[in-house]
Design an enzyme around this catalytic site. Structure first.
Site, PDB file in Angstrom:
ATOM      1  N   CYS A  67       0.832  -1.221   0.000  1.00 25.00           N
ATOM      2  CA  CYS A  67       0.000   0.000   0.000  1.00 25.00           C
ATOM      3  C   CYS A  67       0.861   1.263   0.000  1.00 25.00           C
ATOM      4  O   CYS A  67       1.883   1.342   0.686  1.00 25.00           O
ATOM      5  CB  CYS A  67      -0.926  -0.016   1.218  1.00 25.00           C
ATOM      6  N   CYS A  71       0.513   4.646   6.975  1.00 24.99           N
ATOM      7  CA  CYS A  71      -0.133   4.473   8.284  1.00 24.99           C
ATOM      8  C   CYS A  71       0.801   3.690   9.232  1.00 24.99           C
ATOM      9  O   CYS A  71       1.155   2.537   8.941  1.00 24.99           O
ATOM     10  CB  CYS A  71      -1.462   3.737   8.115  1.00 24.99           C
ATOM     11  N   CYS A  74       0.259  -0.021  10.298  1.00 22.56           N
ATOM     12  CA  CYS A  74      -0.221  -1.012   9.329  1.00 22.56           C
ATOM     13  C   CYS A  74       0.883  -1.845   8.681  1.00 22.56           C
ATOM     14  O   CYS A  74       1.800  -1.322   8.041  1.00 22.56           O
ATOM     15  CB  CYS A  74      -1.046  -0.320   8.236  1.00 22.56           C
ATOM     16  N   CYS A 111     -16.878  -8.731   5.094  1.00 19.68           N
ATOM     17  CA  CYS A 111     -16.216  -7.455   4.830  1.00 19.68           C
ATOM     18  C   CYS A 111     -14.959  -7.665   3.999  1.00 19.68           C
ATOM     19  O   CYS A 111     -14.056  -8.413   4.390  1.00 19.68           O
ATOM     20  CB  CYS A 111     -15.876  -6.785   6.164  1.00 19.68           C
ATOM     21  N   CYS A 142     -19.862  -5.605   3.247  1.00 18.18           N
ATOM     22  CA  CYS A 142     -19.122  -4.424   3.684  1.00 18.18           C
ATOM     23  C   CYS A 142     -17.828  -4.401   2.878  1.00 18.18           C
ATOM     24  O   CYS A 142     -17.299  -5.455   2.524  1.00 18.18           O
ATOM     25  CB  CYS A 142     -18.819  -4.528   5.180  1.00 18.18           C
ATOM     26  N   CYS A 202     -19.625   2.538   8.393  1.00 17.70           N
ATOM     27  CA  CYS A 202     -18.869   1.817   9.421  1.00 17.70           C
ATOM     28  C   CYS A 202     -17.584   2.601   9.628  1.00 17.70           C
ATOM     29  O   CYS A 202     -16.775   2.712   8.705  1.00 17.70           O
ATOM     30  CB  CYS A 202     -18.574   0.392   8.939  1.00 17.70           C
ATOM     31  N   ARG A 274     -18.163  -2.565  17.626  1.00 17.41           N
ATOM     32  CA  ARG A 274     -17.439  -3.823  17.379  1.00 17.41           C
ATOM     33  C   ARG A 274     -16.136  -3.886  18.165  1.00 17.41           C
ATOM     34  O   ARG A 274     -15.286  -2.992  18.056  1.00 17.41           O
ATOM     35  CB  ARG A 274     -17.160  -3.998  15.883  1.00 17.41           C
TER      36      ARG A 274
HETATM   37  N1  SAM Z   1      -6.703   0.591   3.003  1.00 19.85           N
HETATM   38  C1  SAM Z   1      -7.988   0.885   3.475  1.00 19.85           C
HETATM   39  C2  SAM Z   1      -7.991   2.014   4.476  1.00 19.85           C
HETATM   40  O1  SAM Z   1      -7.003   2.254   5.134  1.00 19.85           O
HETATM   41  O2  SAM Z   1      -9.052   2.656   4.613  1.00 19.85           O
HETATM   42  C3  SAM Z   1      -8.718  -0.295   4.070  1.00 19.85           C
HETATM   43  C4  SAM Z   1      -7.972  -1.324   4.885  1.00 19.85           C
HETATM   44  S1  SAM Z   1      -7.198  -0.738   6.379  1.00 19.85           S
HETATM   45  C5  SAM Z   1      -6.201  -2.090   6.842  1.00 19.85           C
HETATM   46  C6  SAM Z   1      -8.551  -0.677   7.519  1.00 19.85           C
HETATM   47  C7  SAM Z   1      -8.307  -0.311   8.946  1.00 19.85           C
HETATM   48  O3  SAM Z   1      -7.661  -1.385   9.633  1.00 19.85           O
HETATM   49  C8  SAM Z   1      -7.422   0.870   9.259  1.00 19.85           C
HETATM   50  O4  SAM Z   1      -8.059   2.090   9.066  1.00 19.85           O
HETATM   51  C9  SAM Z   1      -7.122   0.628  10.729  1.00 19.85           C
HETATM   52  O5  SAM Z   1      -8.089   1.234  11.541  1.00 19.85           O
HETATM   53  C10 SAM Z   1      -7.197  -0.886  10.857  1.00 19.85           C
HETATM   54  N2  SAM Z   1      -5.856  -1.456  11.149  1.00 19.85           N
HETATM   55  C11 SAM Z   1      -4.858  -1.648  10.279  1.00 19.85           C
HETATM   56  N3  SAM Z   1      -3.762  -2.152  10.887  1.00 19.85           N
HETATM   57  C12 SAM Z   1      -4.083  -2.284  12.195  1.00 19.85           C
HETATM   58  C13 SAM Z   1      -3.368  -2.742  13.344  1.00 19.85           C
HETATM   59  N4  SAM Z   1      -2.103  -3.122  13.277  1.00 19.85           N
HETATM   60  N5  SAM Z   1      -4.007  -2.745  14.539  1.00 19.85           N
HETATM   61  C14 SAM Z   1      -5.308  -2.325  14.618  1.00 19.85           C
HETATM   62  N6  SAM Z   1      -6.018  -1.892  13.565  1.00 19.85           N
HETATM   63  C15 SAM Z   1      -5.423  -1.861  12.372  1.00 19.85           C
HETATM   64  C1  DTB Z   2     -11.404  -2.396  11.199  1.00 19.03           C
HETATM   65  O1  DTB Z   2     -11.785  -1.448  11.913  1.00 19.03           O
HETATM   66  N1  DTB Z   2     -10.494  -3.288  11.576  1.00 19.03           N
HETATM   67  C2  DTB Z   2     -10.277  -4.260  10.523  1.00 19.03           C
HETATM   68  C3  DTB Z   2     -11.284  -3.810   9.427  1.00 19.03           C
HETATM   69  N2  DTB Z   2     -11.865  -2.636   9.991  1.00 19.03           N
HETATM   70  C4  DTB Z   2     -10.848  -3.649   8.064  1.00 19.03           C
HETATM   71  C5  DTB Z   2      -8.867  -4.422  10.127  1.00 19.03           C
HETATM   72  C6  DTB Z   2      -7.954  -4.818  11.265  1.00 19.03           C
HETATM   73  C7  DTB Z   2      -6.596  -5.060  10.704  1.00 19.03           C
HETATM   74  C8  DTB Z   2      -5.622  -5.555  11.715  1.00 19.03           C
HETATM   75  C9  DTB Z   2      -4.273  -5.769  11.137  1.00 19.03           C
HETATM   76  C10 DTB Z   2      -4.222  -6.774  10.033  1.00 19.03           C
HETATM   77  O2  DTB Z   2      -4.754  -7.904  10.181  1.00 19.03           O
HETATM   78  O3  DTB Z   2      -3.590  -6.501   9.006  1.00 19.03           O
HETATM   79 FE1  SF4 Z   3      -2.851   1.195   3.349  1.00 19.81          FE
HETATM   80 FE2  SF4 Z   3      -2.818   0.007   5.692  1.00 19.81          FE
HETATM   81 FE3  SF4 Z   3      -3.130   2.617   5.573  1.00 19.81          FE
HETATM   82 FE4  SF4 Z   3      -5.130   1.011   4.712  1.00 19.81          FE
HETATM   83  S1  SF4 Z   3      -4.359   1.207   6.790  1.00 19.81           S
HETATM   84  S2  SF4 Z   3      -4.333   2.836   3.699  1.00 19.81           S
HETATM   85  S3  SF4 Z   3      -3.907  -0.695   3.898  1.00 19.81           S
HETATM   86  S4  SF4 Z   3      -1.303   1.476   4.936  1.00 19.81           S
END
Ligand code: SAM
Ligand code: DTB
Ligand code: SF4
Length: 331
Positions: A67, A71, A74, A111, A142, A202, A274
């Site tokens: 990506c 973030c 992530c 989702c 979703c 959501c 959730r």
């Molecule tokens: N890329 C898209 C975005 O960022 O909107 C969708 C997928 S992204 C992984 C969705 C959400 O997962 C993020 O906004 C964040 O709140 C959650 N998330 C990602 N990594 C995480 C982590 N290590 N621990 C907790 N939540 C996480």
């Molecule tokens: C949300 O609030 N949490 C989910 C979903 N929406 C997309 C993602 C959690 C991701 C946790 C780290 C991972 O598994 O990569």
């Molecule tokens: Fe990309 Fe992860 Fe950020 Fe979603 S949360 S925009 S997958 S870096």
């Protein structure tokens, strides 16, 4: 501020009436004695929901890794070295197979998540297909695909998408510590588009990223002051992944996580709150407190996007032990 003052100011049942929560009021909720906070949350929860029913959403990563956003939490960001491969998008058939398996295991919502800043035109054609196919199974759909423009939002609406997930993640004041490649306002704009198109929103965030109490209250204020507030509010406990900037973040006190759930429940009475990422690292006792605090939805299935989640057997055993049941089986 005293409990009585908060009580006086807050007299609200439905999420279509405007209710403005100041950050100070929300902070005051956070600092209530634990029993008082839990009692308030239980009262609100029981006014709106069967407190023993839990909604089950299964996640699938339809496009993993690589990506372009940075973030800090992530593992899928190309800026970090968390060992997540950049894979191509799944085929519709693979998605439908996973959705059927989730439905057979008892999930009612599916989702689909993608590691994109925003989808391309080509991506959208495939996602529209996926949404239609999953919906045809009789599941709620979703998707979480990053930012959307008007046209993409409309395409998803027409495809029949029920919910769009797009998290605010944290308060505006702390946001710059975590993400630099897109603005808070971009997130609000996407949520506004989804709302205007008539899909369910959501949106939630992550706690345990080093934010202070005021900043945690600020996230809840942002969500609760949306008019209307989101129908679904995922509260994630940071999953610390090796190779991400937040890998060594200090552990949040589990009771502070429980408090966050309770405050979300009180400020957004009709939302599905959730208990999201972070459950694999949580004891059954802390999860039980989260349900007592008003959580009534979980991610269900062995995998979140790239990290683990309790397996279905452990979750079924936990729900049984607590006398809880899937929302879909309760009516
Ligand atoms: N890329 C898209 C975005 O960022 O909107 C969708 C997928 S992204 C992984 C969705 C959400 O997962 C993020 O906004 C964040 O709140 C959650 N998330 C990602 N990594 C995480 C982590 N290590 N621990 C907790 N939540 C996480
Ligand atoms: C949300 O609030 N949490 C989910 C979903 N929406 C997309 C993602 C959690 C991701 C946790 C780290 C991972 O598994 O990569
Ligand atoms: Fe990309 Fe992860 Fe950020 Fe979603 S949360 S925009 S997958 S870096």
């Amino acid at each position: 501020m005293t409990t009585q003052t908060i009580e006086f100011v807050r007299q609200k049942k439905s999420n279509t009436e405007v209710q403005r929560w100041s950050v100070a009021e929300i902070e005051a909720l956070f600092t209530l004695p634990f029993s008082d906070l839990m009692f308030r949350a239980q009262q609100v929860h029981r006014e709106q929901f069967d407190p023993n029913a839990v909604q089950l959403s299964t996640l699938l990563s339809i496009k993993t890794g690589g990506c372009s956003e940075d973030c800090g939490y992530c593992p899928q960001s190309a800026f970090h070295s968390a060992g997540v491969e950049n894979r191509k998008m799944l085929d519709v058939s693979e998605v439908v197979k996973a959705a059927k398996a989730a439905q057979d295991a008892g999930a009612d919502r599916f989702c689909m998540g993608a590691a994109w800043r925003e989808p391309s035109e080509e991506d959208m054609a495939a996602v529209v297909d996926m949404v239609k196919s999953v919906r045809a199974l009789g599941m709620e759909t979703c998707a979480t695909l990053g930012m959307l423009n008007d046209e993409q939002t409309e395409q998803l609406r027409v495809a029949g998408l029920d919910y769009y997930n797009h998290n605010l993640d944290t308060t505006p004041e702390f946001y710059g510590n975590i993400i630099s490649t897109r603005d808070y306002q971009d997130r609000l704009d996407t949520l506004e588009r989804v709302r205007r198109a008539g899909m369910h929103v959501c949106s939630g965030g992550i706690v345990g990223m080093g934010e202070n109490l005021t900043q945690r209250a600020g996230l809840i204020a942002q969500l609760a002051n949306m008019n209307p507030y989101p129908e679904s509010v995922p509260i994630n406990n940071l999953v610390k992944v090796e190779g991400t900037p937040l890998a060594d973040q200090e552990e949040l006190d589990p009771l502070d996580f429980v408090r966050t759930i309770a405050v979300a429940r009180i400020t957004m009475p009709t939302a599905r709150v959730r208990l999201s990422a972070g459950r694999q690292q949580m004891s059954d006792a802390v999860q039980a407190l989260c349900f007592l605090a008003g959580a009534n939805s979980i991610f269900y299935g062995d995998q979140l996007l790239t990290t683990g989640n309790p397996d279905v057997e452990r979750d079924r055993a936990l729900l049984d032990k607590l006398g809880m049941y899937p929302f879909a089986e309760s009516h």
